[in-house]
Motif scaffolding. Structure first.
Motif, short mmCIF file in Angstrom:
data_model
loop_
_atom_site.label_atom_id
_atom_site.label_comp_id
_atom_site.label_asym_id
_atom_site.label_seq_id
_atom_site.Cartn_x
_atom_site.Cartn_y
_atom_site.Cartn_z
N PRO A 265 1.14 -1.26 0.29
CA PRO A 265 0.25 0.11 -0.03
C PRO A 265 0.56 1.32 -0.11
O PRO A 265 -0.16 2.06 -0.43
N GLY A 280 -0.27 3.13 -4.00
CA GLY A 280 -0.31 2.28 -3.84
C GLY A 280 -1.45 3.00 -3.24
O GLY A 280 -1.78 3.56 -2.62
N ASN A 281 -2.18 1.74 -2.18
CA ASN A 281 -3.34 2.32 -1.56
C ASN A 281 -3.27 3.20 -0.61
O ASN A 281 -4.83 4.41 -0.65
#
Length: 455
Positions: A265, A280-281
């Motif tokens: 993430p 990433g998230n």
């Protein structure tokens, strides 16, 4: 400089020249005995240089030799005080050890002792003849002889070999607002006189990527779709293109950039112009307006370590360094903004993809204690379960408690010594007063606890 430096100076002098010589050095440097080498104390550069100049004057050797001897002893003393196994586990050869020094300095300064010092930086290049070029960067000028002592002692103690170090170049460079001393050393391994096979100081010259590894990596990059298919290099070596029917039959496990962003993430992939390719998230949540090929990495992150201008060229030079970034703005991850909210840092390494056409920054949130989590409104659940940062936080919480306890004990010992000195002074004043008020024989009897006849 950190007090550990002063303590290792004290150990070096007292072991080699004796306690009396050290006391002369402390007196000449205008330190109060006992305050010159407190491990947890931070001494400014003037205090340290004052101590080193006094050592040179009392012992009678040049300052450069003092620094070089100190560099060698520093490794010895460090290995004696509980760091032996860590140093031996850092790398399989001298080149890898030197490339790991940045990370070790950062860990000691920012994690163990929380000093936030501006330590030196290193990068190592392997030459065709097997020698190493070591680039040393420091905000402090004139300390480079330490490196010679450190490298020779590491080679001798950890890798059982002898090396010769020569200064190839020394210059001053301007990086942002800082003037940095840049020294280039040539490190040459000394041939063993007994014709015993020695381990090379670098393993890169002998390393080869076999065909199956080349095909495996090429296939994975294509399947993961993390970079455009048309830009993928057909091989990681200069060998001709391998016919498709010669590739080993293995399953292809596809993973999209979306899935990759879920698994990692905090990662960021960008091109040489610093435009984002995918991320990433965590980054998406923090910066919802970040857009592929429109947003630059510098719009989101500010480079904290190493202290160099953030550019593609800098990343190439410091590719083996630890990279630490500060998130610009606290974003959505801070639910209750306040003046006490701390900046979130990311810590990781740079990986060059597709012959340097893209750079992948693999990282984690840079927190080491529970307190740091709380200050940043973060939680352990914000980290993937495969992320070793979870274990670091819990283990380091215990270590930091021990460090704090040692610091408290050191301060208590210092206060007790001061109280004992003050008590001795008061005792002398009392004795002097007794002698003034009555005959010496009577005063001696009273001090020994005897009673005297008033007549």
């Amino acid at each position: 400089m950190f007090g550990w430096i002063h303590e290792s100076f004290r150990q070096l002098v007292t072991r080699k020249y004796g306690k009396d010589i050290w006391e002369k050095i402390v007196h000449m440097a205008k330190f109060e005995l006992g305050t010159e080498s407190e491990i947890a104390h931070y001494y400014n550069d003037d205090e340290t240089l004052r101590l080193v100049n006094s050592m040179a004057n009392v012992i009678g050797i040049p300052i450069e030799e003092i620094w070089e001897a100190y560099g060698g002893f520093l490794i010895q003393f460090t290995m004696e005080t509980g760091w032996d196994e860590l140093l031996r586990a850092m790398a399989p050869d001298l080149e890898g050890f030197l490339d790991s020094l940045d990370s070790l300095h950062y860990f000691i300064d920012h994690v163990v002792y929380k000093t936030k010092l501006r330590g030196p930086s290193f990068r190592c290049d392997v030459q065709a003849d097997g020698t190493l070029l070591l680039h040393y960067y420091s905000k402090r000028s004139g300390l480079y002889p330490i490196v010679k002592g450190v490298v020779r002692e590491v080679a001798r103690r950890i890798y059982d070999t002898e090396v010769v170090m020569k200064v190839q170049e020394r210059k001053q460079e301007h990086l942002d607002a800082f003037v940095t001393e840049h020294v280039v050393f040539v490190i040459t391994q000394i041939e063993n006189a007994n014709s015993v096979q020695q381990k090379s100081i670098s393993s890169k010259a002998d390393s080869q990527i076999d065909l199956s590894t080349v095909l495996f990596i090429r296939r994975r990059l294509t399947a993961w779709k993390l970079v455009p298919h048309h830009s993928l290099c057909h091989s990681l070596t200069d060998s001709p293109k391998i016919p498709k029917d010669s590739e080993p039959e293995e399953g292809i496990y596809e993973i999209s950039s979306t899935d990759f962003g879920l698994a990692f993430p905090y990662h960021i992939c960008f091109d040489p112009d610093l435009f984002l390719e995918h991320f990433g998230n965590f980054i998406k949540k923090t910066y919802p307006n970040a857009t592929r090929q429109e947003t630059r990495v510098t719009d989101l992150l500010e480079l904290v370590h190493p202290e160099v201008p953030f550019s593609y060229e800098s990343i190439k030079y410091y590719k083996n360094s630890l990279f630490v970034f500060r998130l610009k703005g606290l974003g959505d991850i801070v639910h209750n903004p306040s003046d006490e909210a701390k900046t979130v840092l990311l810590k990781g390494s740079m990986v060059f993809i597709d012959e340097g056409k893209y750079i992948l920054y693999m990282c984690s949130v840079n927190v080491t204690t529970v307190r740091e989590l709380i200050e940043r409104n973060l939680h352990l659940s914000d980290m993937q379960r495969h992320d070793g940062t979870r274990d670091v936080i819990m283990l380091n919480q215990s270590r930091m408690s021990q460090v704090e306890l040692n610091r408290t004990l050191e301060e208590t010992t210092k206060k007790l010594k001061k109280m004992a000195q003050e008590l001795e002074i008061e005792k002398q004043k009392t004795d002097e007063l007794l002698c003034e008020l009555m005959p010496a024989s009577v005063a001696d009897s009273l001090r020994s606890g005897k009673t005297m006849d008033a007549s």
